[in-house]
Design an enzyme around this catalytic site. Structure first.
Site, PDB file in Angstrom:
ATOM      1  N   HIS A  17      -4.198  27.865   5.538  1.00  0.00           N
ATOM      2  CA  HIS A  17      -4.376  29.328   5.531  1.00  0.00           C
ATOM      3  C   HIS A  17      -5.407  29.775   6.571  1.00  0.00           C
ATOM      4  CE1 HIS A  17      -7.797  28.861   2.592  1.00  0.00           C
ATOM      5  NE2 HIS A  17      -8.213  29.967   3.165  1.00  0.00           N
TER       6      HIS A  17
ATOM      7  N   GLN B  68     -15.617  32.707   0.371  1.00  0.00           N
ATOM      8  CA  GLN B  68     -14.895  33.146   1.566  1.00  0.00           C
ATOM      9  C   GLN B  68     -15.644  32.726   2.840  1.00  0.00           C
ATOM     10  OE1 GLN B  68     -14.161  34.615  -1.316  1.00  0.00           O
ATOM     11  NE2 GLN B  68     -12.052  34.038  -0.873  1.00  0.00           N
ATOM     12  N   GLY B  69     -14.910  32.157   3.777  1.00  0.00           N
ATOM     13  CA  GLY B  69     -15.525  31.674   5.017  1.00  0.00           C
ATOM     14  C   GLY B  69     -15.759  30.168   4.984  1.00  0.00           C
ATOM     15  N   ASP B  70     -15.772  29.589   3.780  1.00  0.00           N
ATOM     16  CA  ASP B  70     -15.932  28.134   3.654  1.00  0.00           C
ATOM     17  C   ASP B  70     -14.587  27.420   3.727  1.00  0.00           C
ATOM     18  OD1 ASP B  70     -18.742  28.081   3.273  1.00  0.00           O
ATOM     19  OD2 ASP B  70     -18.478  28.647   1.166  1.00  0.00           O
ATOM     20  N   SER B  71     -13.519  28.144   3.564  1.00  0.00           N
ATOM     21  CA  SER B  71     -12.186  27.549   3.559  1.00  0.00           C
ATOM     22  C   SER B  71     -11.958  26.639   4.753  1.00  0.00           C
ATOM     23  CB  SER B  71     -11.102  28.624   3.608  1.00  0.00           C
ATOM     24  OG  SER B  71     -10.867  29.101   2.332  1.00  0.00           O
TER      25      SER B  71
ATOM     26  N   ASP C 224      -1.994  23.169   1.547  1.00  0.00           N
ATOM     27  CA  ASP C 224      -2.921  23.986   2.343  1.00  0.00           C
ATOM     28  C   ASP C 224      -3.718  23.069   3.282  1.00  0.00           C
ATOM     29  OD1 ASP C 224      -4.259  26.161   3.309  1.00  0.00           O
ATOM     30  OD2 ASP C 224      -5.515  26.474   1.536  1.00  0.00           O
TER      31      ASP C 224
END
Ligand code: ARG
Length: 257
Positions: A74, A209-212, A120
């Site tokens: 993603h 969010q942003g660590d993905s 993912d």
């Protein structure tokens, strides 16, 4: 079942716009990764971040070979090598430490649809070979690293609370791997064949969010890829990670390509 999954996805999308109840969540824990602390890039030379051509950090990743970075599908789907950069060796996003590397190829797992449906995983190919030490992938011998209670390390430059800003510095935190049955109780989309989950029942420590795309590390191996969750660090809402062991062959095939 389909409708329920759709509603769940919508709920998760809405999680970004919190109600009064949710605001209790990002809460009193100190303001790092969500419940983590600053860590040095020297000790984690394989952790990288993804940026757009303007330098804006949007995801994490892991160097697994001199020219190969594992991240979340993603994070990579819909991007082009042209508008994607990998930043290696830079702990402080506001510094010019390390280097910004161009990408020549982006592979996204062919089964990927959305993060909560699994697969993912993506691999980026770098234009130049990095001297930094890569992190080994979990392989067939590493099933035990997914045992409930195994301490997992998560790393990233993402938000430090559910509603908060992303971090300027690399942060790390420890989250225990949870039992598949407990994760399946919480999330109807949880598939133990493709995912693993980690966190504390009481919440407080999590990726956000942003660590993905960034790593979940145990036993010196990459066992997970930060993927999704409902909100961040909420009580009884663990973080979900791509189960690297399930994709080890698919990833390995990309490393020789
Ligand atoms: N999807 C998020 C990202 O794109 C990562 C979410 C992880 N969430 C969690 N609660 N652990 O950065």
């Amino acid at each position: 079942m389909r409708l329920a999954a759709l509603l769940m996805t919508m709920l998760m999308a809405l999680a970004g716009t919190a109600t009064a109840d949710d605001t209790a969540v990002g809460r009193v824990v100190d303001d790092r990764v969500v419940g983590g602390e600053r860590v040095s890039i020297a000790e984690h030379p394989w952790v990288v971040y993804l940026a757009d051509s303007g330098g804006y950090q949007f995801c994490g990743g892991t160097l697994v070979a001199p020219t190969k970075v594992v991240t979340a599908a993603h994070c990579a789907a819909g991007r082009t090598p042209r508008n994607t950069r990998v930043v290696v060796g830079r702990e402080d996003k506001n510094s010019d430490q390390g280097r910004v590397v161009r990408v020549t190829d982006i592979w996204v797992h062919s089964d990927y649809l959305t993060a909560d449906q699994g697969a993912d995983v993506a691999v980026l190919t770098l234009r130049d070979a990095m001297a930094e030490r890569p992190l080994p992938l979990a392989g067939p011998q590493d099933e035990s690293l997914y045992a409930p209670g195994t301490p997992g390390r998560v790393l990233g430059w993402g938000r430090t609370s559910e509603q908060g800003a992303v971090s300027r510095y690399l942060l790390g935190a420890t989250v225990p791997v949870m039992a598949d049955a407990d994760c399946a109780d919480v999330y109807l989309q949880y598939d133990p064949a493709e995912m693993t989950c980690a966190g504390y029942p009481e919440g407080g420590v999590d990726t956000c969010q942003g660590d993905s795309g960034g790593p979940l590390v145990a036993g010196g191996k990459l066992i997970g890829i930060t993927s999704w969750g409902e909100g961040c660090a909420r009580r009884n809402r663990p973080g979900i990670y791509t189960r690297v062991l399930a994709y080890a062959d698919a990833i390995e095939a990309q490393l020789v390509a």
